[in-house]
Design an enzyme around this catalytic site. Structure first.
Site, PDB file in Angstrom:
ATOM      1  CB  ALA A 173      -0.863   0.041   1.193  1.00  0.00           C
TER       2      ALA A 173
ATOM      3  CG  PHE B 228      -3.432   5.510   2.044  1.00  0.00           C
ATOM      4  CD1 PHE B 228      -2.597   4.653   2.041  1.00  0.00           C
ATOM      5  CD2 PHE B 228      -4.693   5.199   2.550  1.00  0.00           C
ATOM      6  CE1 PHE B 228      -2.428   3.127   2.612  1.00  0.00           C
ATOM      7  CE2 PHE B 228      -4.937   4.039   3.071  1.00  0.00           C
ATOM      8  CZ  PHE B 228      -3.636   2.864   3.191  1.00  0.00           C
ATOM      9  CG  HIS B 229      -4.382   2.115  -3.725  1.00  0.00           C
ATOM     10  ND1 HIS B 229      -4.654   0.905  -3.432  1.00  0.00           N
ATOM     11  CD2 HIS B 229      -4.942   2.284  -5.112  1.00  0.00           C
ATOM     12  CE1 HIS B 229      -5.535   0.458  -4.240  1.00  0.00           C
ATOM     13  NE2 HIS B 229      -5.541   1.006  -5.306  1.00  0.00           N
ATOM     14  CB  SER B 230      -6.342   0.947   1.462  1.00  0.00           C
ATOM     15  OG  SER B 230      -6.734  -0.420   2.442  1.00  0.00           O
TER      16      SER B 230
END
Length: 947
Positions: free
Chosen positions: A787, A806-808
């Site tokens: 992530a 942000f990329h989970s």
């Protein structure tokens, strides 16, 4: 005393009248050219003044035409610069014609003429926008100097009645025009009479015409003057020795002397250019294969079956059959032409058919080039020329991507509307194939080599596989290695622009080194240097890592001629067929390191770019071992006759290489960013922030989407945007970087985010505000994909504001997402500044991990707590006044909508109370064009309007 005449051969002689004619023609071209261009491009703008526009004013003034608008200003300035030469010559000839002993007036007039010329340059190149006062000063000085120049020329006129008559007429017209000129200027400026400025403009243009025509009369006086250039030492006969001859004589036994110690033939130069263009087509086709294949697993969210098309590169295996090999060699022109079907694949709308056409083209080009090399193996000169052309094709491909913001203009994912030059590329390719294959269509490939074959074909195949992979994965785009070593702001390493030109320069230097110093290029010592460069690139960041990359670049390019010329001595079905198979193995491993969650056996390669780089260098080492054993007369004494033809041919390829290097430097200069970016609503201190998953810049129909992304970002007036799924710097994605185009076209600062060697799908930040500091984070991901996050501090209207992109992790990796939410909550809570989170969270509102992101620890607020219909994208904030929230449909660009928030900097947060848009200041509202049906299938959806 007159100068003493000297004997000598007359080189050239011409009448002095041509000086006057040249001055007249170029001067009129400067003014009238600017007028034509201005009227064609900016008619309504250049006829407008501070009081009136069209139709009251309908003809432009001189100053409006030549002043501040591009390109008419540039047309004028260029031709005025050309005019200066004939102008100085005209003044000089006039002095020579009129000078008399003990007479001062000719000197005064000549000095006035020089002064007028200089002041003309002043008001030409210092526009009123640059410095209004100095522009007017130079213009006034020019007009004042016109009076003594005109009267002086009349007084000094030779006894030529025709010339004197014209001078009197033109001088009277010039000064007579000043009266109505001033009158109508006053009517316009003081009395503000509509249409007065148009009449003034006609008199202003008349002044120009009369001024130039007055000097044109000198053609009548200069008819009897002849300018003669004499050669008093016979240098122009060409029988003397030049420095270049001396240098080449000294260097004749060295590589550089053997290359350039010959004449230049245009036919051979065109042949070399055609060969190089064929190499460019090969690399364009090969690099397009990955990105067309990638579309299918991207939309299937896993292995689709279409991935098998990558194996089309292994068609040289078929050359293991002697009869088929002979057939391909005899008809290799046809195979080259068949490969060009990949260049017209863009006319096919259906992605599957387009992919198969590209795969077929790659199969044909791999066969054609392998057959070409093998056919030339008994002719070292031609073999080396073909290898040089293929290598130059890689450099040209990298330069084309450098010029087109990492997209190749002849790829099948582009067309005229999104930046493609497909038709031009195809026509040139056909001509290049016909030109470069007009010689040698025989079966020379079956002629036995002069010496016995030594070395292992399997080791040679391993070497080719490693070499092809290194060239493709690292050098097919000039910014790939820069992305590897990028670590955020403040800048501590290279930038894609201008330092991409460094990569291209290193490629050229490596190729030159390999051609001139074959023995050293294939030595184990040089291999060690290349391995050191690979280690630095893999393990280090910023400049040190990039220097390692440049070392590796030089090594790979230098090794290319040796590796291929050694491999062709073995059966091509083994060396090149297996070589491309080994290349494919590395390509798949290169994808597996990041796509491990979607492929069988993925965890073995998870986050192991180091494994891939090590394998690449071991493969290359195997090839070096074979090449060293099979070294032939290439490693013999320098100056050997067998390579004299090769050295002659090399010169043309080196000329092409130099031209390509100059082109890359020019592109770097033209693309250098201005860094003078401004937000859309600075008076309101407004920030429009957005989050969007752009799906690797391939739209639903397999077209490159960066221009469509650009259009909607611009129309939504977004100041700060986070882009997810944005890391395209891999073979399978075309080694692209969409953020370069978006940043330059939209005028934004960019942080690319964690590089491709950090094994994420990418996160990028684009901002109208300066990025003062940024840190890249890889959040805890013990099971699933990594992530990525960017934590940046921006200067928003003088206040420091943090932005996190942000990329989970994936939905099925529950523990990963829990750990990531805790990490990010702490990161946001520890920030003492206002903060905006632009994110992909994978959670329901007010459930599960949502309550960690929006918590007392993080101190973050949801931009719209009442929006229950969310799962992926979220915007959170703190320390800013939220004024608006919108959701915009994606059209066919990607699979995810755009979410937007508007904030005012320097104001307290406020409440979550909703108000009607009529109560929101107009400058803080979202654009109205996205209401209703919107534009190009982009519209406000879910709520059908902003909140």
């Amino acid at each position: 005393m007159a100068p003493r005449a000297r004997d000598g051969e007359v080189v050239v002689a011409f009448s002095g009248k041509w000086i006057s004619w040249a001055h007249t023609v170029v001067a009129y071209t400067a003014f009238l050219g600017a007028l034509v261009v201005g009227v064609y491009l900016h008619y309504y703008k250049i006829v407008e003044n501070q009081y009136y526009g069209y139709p009251q004013e309908w003809f432009p003034s001189v100053s409006a035409t030549i002043g501040d608008r591009y390109p008419e200003r540039s047309v004028f300035q260029i031709f005025i610069a050309i005019t200066s030469g004939p102008r100085f010559a005209l003044v000089f000839l006039w002095y020579l014609l009129t000078a008399r002993p003990n007479t001062v007036l000719p000197r005064v007039v000549a000095g006035t003429g020089l002064f007028r010329t200089i002041t003309c340059g002043g008001w030409t190149y210092i526009t009123s926008t640059d410095d209004h006062d100095w522009h007017d000063i130079f213009m006034i000085l020019y007009l004042v100097a016109t009076l003594p120049w005109t009267l002086g020329c009349l007084a000094l006129s030779p006894p030529n009645p025709k010339a004197i008559k014209y001078r009197k007429y033109l001088a009277s017209l010039f000064f007579g025009t000043l009266v109505p000129l001033i009158y109508f200027f006053i009517q316009h400026k003081v009395h503000k009479v509509a249409g007065a400025y148009t009449t003034y403009a006609f008199f202003e243009w008349a002044l120009i015409l009369f001024d130039v025509a007055f000097d044109a009369v000198t053609a009548l006086d200069f008819e009897d003057l002849e300018l003669v250039v004499k050669d008093t030492k016979g240098l122009s006969k060409g029988d003397h020795t030049m420095i270049a001859d001396v240098v080449l004589e000294k260097e004749k036994d060295k590589p550089i002397g053997r290359i350039f110690g010959r004449g230049f033939l245009w036919a051979e130069a065109i042949d070399a250019a055609a060969d190089a263009y064929n190499g460019f087509v090969f690399w364009s086709l090969l690099t397009s294969l990955g990105v067309t294949v990638w579309y299918f697993p991207l939309w299937h969210m896993g292995i689709s079956g279409y991935e098998v098309v990558v194996m089309t590169t292994a068609t040289p295996l078929l050359l293991g059959v002697r009869q088929y090999r002979s057939f391909v060699i005899r008809h290799r022109q046809r195979f080259h032409l068949l490969s060009l079907l990949g260049l017209i694949a863009y006319v096919i709308r259906m992605p599957e058919i387009r992919l198969f056409l590209v795969g077929f083209a790659v199969a044909m080009t791999c066969l054609a080039w392998t057959a070409t090399w093998f056919a030339e193996r008994s002719q070292p000169a031609r073999l080396e020329a073909r290898i040089s052309a293929w290598s130059l094709g890689l450099i040209a491909s990298s330069i084309a991507k450098f010029a087109f913001w990492t997209s190749n203009p002849i790829w099948p994912i582009v067309h005229a509307e999104n930046g493609g030059w497909n038709k031009v590329g195809f026509v040139l390719a056909v001509l290049a194939v016909l030109r470069s294959t007009k010689h040698g269509a025989g079966s020379g490939g079956d002629i036995p080599s002069a010496r016995g074959v030594r070395g292992s074909p399997v080791l040679a195949a391993l070497g080719l596989g490693g070499l092809f992979f290194g060239l493709h994965s690292l050098l097919s785009d000039s910014s790939t290695m820069i992305a590897w070593v990028w670590e955020g702001y403040p800048v501590r390493g290279p930038l894609a622009v201008p330092h991409g030109a460094y990569t291209i320069l290193a490629m050229g230097a490596g190729l030159m080194f390999g051609l001139l110093y074959e023995e050293l290029a294939r030595s184990w010592t040089f291999y060690g240097v290349g391995a050191m460069g690979a280690a630095l690139l893999t393990l280090k960041a910023n400049w040190l890592g990039f220097y390692g990359g440049l070392i590796l670049t030089v090594y790979l390019m230098a090794l290319t001629p040796n590796m291929i010329s050694s491999a062709v001595r073995h059966p091509p079905g083994i060396t090149f067929g297996l070589g491309f198979l080994f290349y494919n193995v590395l390509v798949l491993a290169h994808v597996w390191v990041v796509a491990y969650a979607f492929v069988p056996g993925g965890p073995v390669m998870r986050e192991h770019t180091d494994f891939v780089m090590t394998a690449m260098m071991l493969f290359i080492g195997a090839g070096v071992s074979s090449a060293t054993v099979s070294a032939t007369s290439r490693s013999g004494p320098r100056g050997q006759s067998i390579f004299a033809p090769a050295r002659k041919l090399q010169s043309y390829y080196i000329y092409i290489l130099v031209a390509l290097q100059l082109l890359s430097v020019s592109i770097a200069y033209l693309r250098f960013p201005s860094y003078d970016y401004q937000p859309y609503h600075k008076d309101e201190k407004l920030v429009t922030a957005g989050i969007w998953t752009i799906h690797f810049s391939l739209d639903n129909d397999m077209w490159s989407s960066e221009r469509r992304v650009r259009d909607v970002i611009k129309e939504l007036e977004i100041d700060v945007i986070g882009l997810l799924e944005s890391d395209l710097q891999r073979i399978i994605m075309g080694n692209r970087d969409t953020t370069q185009f978006l940043a330059e076209d939209l005028g934004m600062y960019v942080d690319y985010g964690p590089g491709p060697n950090k094994h994420t799908w990418g996160a990028a930040l684009l901002s109208k505000f300066p990025i003062l500091n940024s840190t890249h984070h890889l959040l805890p991901s013990p099971v699933g994909e990594l992530a990525p996050a960017i934590h940046a501090t921006l200067d928003m209207y003088g206040e420091m504001v943090d932005v996190v992109v942000f990329h989970s992790g994936q939905e099925e990796d529950v523990e990963d997402r829990r750990l990531q939410s805790e990490y990010l909550s702490k990161l946001m809570g520890d920030s003492p500044r206002p903060l905006i989170l632009l994110s992909y969270l994978v959670t329901d509102p007010k459930k599960g991990n949502y309550n960690t992101y929006v918590s007392k620890r993080s101190r973050m607020r949801d931009i719209d707590p009442s929006d229950w219909d969310r799962w992926c994208e979220y915007i959170l904030y703190k320390g800013l006044k939220r004024t608006g929230y919108a959701r915009v449909s994606r059209s066919t660009i990607t699979d995810t909508e755009i979410q937007l928030g508007k904030f005012v900097v320097g104001r307290p947060e406020g409440s979550d109370e909703k108000i009607k848009e009529a109560k929101v200041p107009e400058g803080q509202r979202f654009p109205a064009i996205f209401r209703g049906d919107g534009v190009r299938e982009h519209r406000y959806h879910v709520f059908d309007e902003p909140r």
